[in-house]
Design an enzyme around this catalytic site. Structure first.
Site, mmCIF file in Angstrom:
data_model
loop_
_atom_site.group_PDB
_atom_site.id
_atom_site.type_symbol
_atom_site.label_atom_id
_atom_site.label_comp_id
_atom_site.label_asym_id
_atom_site.label_seq_id
_atom_site.Cartn_x
_atom_site.Cartn_y
_atom_site.Cartn_z
ATOM 1 N N ASP A 137 9.151 2.683 0.498
ATOM 2 C CA ASP A 137 8.360 3.235 0.958
ATOM 3 C C ASP A 137 8.291 3.132 2.369
ATOM 4 O OD1 ASP A 137 5.812 4.457 2.167
ATOM 5 O OD2 ASP A 137 4.503 3.666 0.425
ATOM 6 N N LYS A 164 4.195 9.709 8.754
ATOM 7 C CA LYS A 164 3.804 9.259 10.112
ATOM 8 C C LYS A 164 4.883 9.876 11.046
ATOM 9 C CE LYS A 164 1.178 5.325 8.391
ATOM 10 N NZ LYS A 164 -0.231 5.604 8.300
ATOM 11 N N TYR A 184 0.800 -1.187 0.115
ATOM 12 C CA TYR A 184 -0.089 -0.031 0.084
ATOM 13 C C TYR A 184 0.828 1.391 0.119
ATOM 14 C CZ TYR A 184 -3.427 3.567 1.261
ATOM 15 O OH TYR A 184 -4.253 4.641 1.513
HETATM 16 N N1 PLP Z 1 2.870 4.478 2.195
HETATM 17 C C1 PLP Z 1 2.473 3.251 3.165
HETATM 18 C C2 PLP Z 1 3.425 2.098 3.524
HETATM 19 C C3 PLP Z 1 1.443 3.589 4.203
HETATM 20 O O1 PLP Z 1 1.180 2.586 5.305
HETATM 21 C C4 PLP Z 1 0.512 4.777 3.993
HETATM 22 C C5 PLP Z 1 -0.589 4.800 4.764
HETATM 23 O O2 PLP Z 1 -0.795 4.233 5.751
HETATM 24 C C6 PLP Z 1 0.885 5.561 3.074
HETATM 25 C C7 PLP Z 1 1.988 5.179 2.165
HETATM 26 C C8 PLP Z 1 0.056 6.598 2.753
HETATM 27 O O3 PLP Z 1 0.247 7.821 3.840
HETATM 28 P P1 PLP Z 1 -0.902 8.947 4.214
HETATM 29 O O4 PLP Z 1 -2.012 8.002 4.633
HETATM 30 O O5 PLP Z 1 -0.018 9.727 5.151
HETATM 31 O O6 PLP Z 1 -1.307 9.520 2.909
#
Ligand code: PLP
Length: 445
Positions: free
Chosen positions: A234, A263, A142
């Site tokens: 990521d 985060k 994700y």
């Molecule tokens: N990348 C990962 C691995 C995530 O877990 C998330 C969100 O949980 C995101 C990107 C997207 O982040 P945001 O919700 O701050 O847009």
């Protein structure tokens, strides 16, 4: 527990917010409980019920709900100076310097406002840099609510995973199974000259926590190098949570070309960041020709919170504390499952954990297979540990979400409602909290 006030608030919310919430995952059944405030490792809802919190805002809160004094002071002082200016401030340079000093692959960064924005910008940068369109992603991974990654299927038949994304967009995204070096090899053999980047979480954190098997990241690194593609980690979840200040890339000893953050790096305020080698990051405008911009990017209050957060972690036993509670919890859970539900699986590492309701017989996975097994090919249970998104895709989500999550909530433990989303331990949690949590798991199971 009485939830009258939450029910009333949800009724009001339903008439002004889509589905009564501002992020779909919060729409828990039969209605979400509305939080009034946090208190250390706990949250208190609108009806005064208190819960031990393992959601932790879905990951950003390394300290729980009571910020260490220097963190609180930094936030207050920057908020008191007027929230933001639309011009650079010293604090954003300081946070960038801190990240570049600690994260192995990062020389330069750009801050944005969410993990989604970070991955959008990283993908654009990779495409701009390589002049290629395709990106390889992992099934079950994700990367936020963005067009290039909300894609399911496989590399031969990628499809949008939500309404609203043109099918043509999805054709540029090639999903492969995580931990499958042959699939990675095959996708490069077929599309190598068109692949701008491989985008992967170093640990899948939205698919029940799937650890990388030995050598998988190395294979991705090699394939990217051989084909002139970029490797993007990521680290929105794992950044400054797994592997301490060096993040997951430090833990695994792999250097990606680009890293996305979110985060924890914002200390509980909206944040994202894209980091990497200077020659790559400098391709963002105005030094380069890849457009990137944001009214709130590098927000001074966020930058102050993020920096104070990370400096406090550098100077105190924060990671030792949360990681050792993680070990205590995972090991206690393994014992409970061995006794009560041997078909279920404990996964996690550092301060992340989850119990996956894997099904008896379908996978032959057992509760012995915690994160250690996923990492250790010599472990006797290694073959049965979840290694791909598909390995955990058959989990009993209905049982988790409808029965178990509620049963935990009724005992005052707040978990992520989705079977696959990770849970997080904070510096505010104690050994006694972990024991209480283990007792609640045993009872709820
Ligand atoms: N990348 C990962 C691995 C995530 O877990 C998330 C969100 O949980 C995101 C990107 C997207 O982040 P945001 O919700 O701050 O847009």
């Amino acid at each position: 527990m009485n939830h009258e006030r939450s029910r009333e608030l949800y009724g009001r919310a339903l008439s002004v917010l889509a589905g009564g919430v501002n992020s779909s995952v919060r729409a828990t059944k039969p209605y979400p409980f509305f939080i009034e405030r946090g208190d250390g490792a706990h949250v208190i809802d609108a009806d005064g019920n208190k819960y031990l919190d393992y959601v932790m805002g879905y990951g950003p809160l390394l300290y729980g709900h009571d910020l260490p004094e220097p963190v609180a002071a930094a936030i207050q002082s920057h908020a008191a100076d007027g929230p933001m200016y639309g011009a650079p401030t010293e604090i954003e340079v300081e946070l960038a310097e801190f990240v570049a000093r600690h994260v192995p692959s990062v020389e330069m960064l750009r801050f944005v406002n969410s993990g989604t924005e970070a991955t959008v910008s990283a993908v654009r940068l990779a495409r701009g840099h390589t002049g290629r369109d395709k990106i390889v992603v992992m099934q079950g991974g994700y990367h936020g609510a963005q067009e290039s990654t909300l894609v399911e299927g496989d590399a031969n038949n990628p499809q949008p995973s939500t309404a609203g994304i043109p099918e043509e967009f999805a054709q540029h995204t090639l999903p492969i199974p995580f931990n499958d070096p042959d699939a990675a090899q095959a996708v490069f053999e077929e599309h190598g000259d068109d692949i701008a980047a491989v985008l992967t979480e170093p640990i899948l954190g939205n698919m029940g926590i799937v650890m990388p098997v030995d050598g998988f990241h190395e294979t991705l690194r090699e394939l990217c190098d051989d084909h002139g593609s970029l490797l993007i980690f990521d680290e929105v979840i794992t950044g400054f949570r797994v592997g301490g200040l060096q993040c997951a890339q430090g833990k695994f000893g792999i250097t990606p070309d680009l890293t996305t953050f979110g985060k924890i790096v914002g200390g509980g305020f909206p944040v994202g960041a894209i980091g990497g080698r200077a020659e790559l990051i400098e391709q963002f405008a105005p030094s380069g020709d890849v457009f990137q911009s944001g009214t709130f990017s590098g927000h001074p209050v966020t930058m102050a919170a993020g920096l104070a957060n990370l400096e406090y972690a550098a100077e105190n036993d924060v990671y030792d504390h949360v990681n050792s509670l993680g070990e205590q919890l995972r090991s206690g859970l393994r014992d409970i499952l061995a006794d009560q539900a041997p078909e279920y699986t404990v996964v996690g590492t550092d301060s992340m954990f989850k119990v996956i309701f894997t099904r008896d017989g379908a996978t032959d996975r057992g509760s012995q297979c915690g994160a250690g097994c996923q990492q250790d090919p010599d472990c006797q249970h290694y073959d049965h540990c979840p290694k791909t998104g598909a390995d955990v895709a058959d989990a009993d989500t209905e049982r988790w979400e409808r029965l178990f999550w509620q049963a935990m909530k009724d005992q005052g433990v707040f978990l992520t409602a989705n079977q696959y989303e990770s849970q997080f331990i904070s510096y505010a949690h104690t050994e006694a909290d972990i024991e209480e949590t283990l007792a609640a798991y045993a009872e709820a199971l």
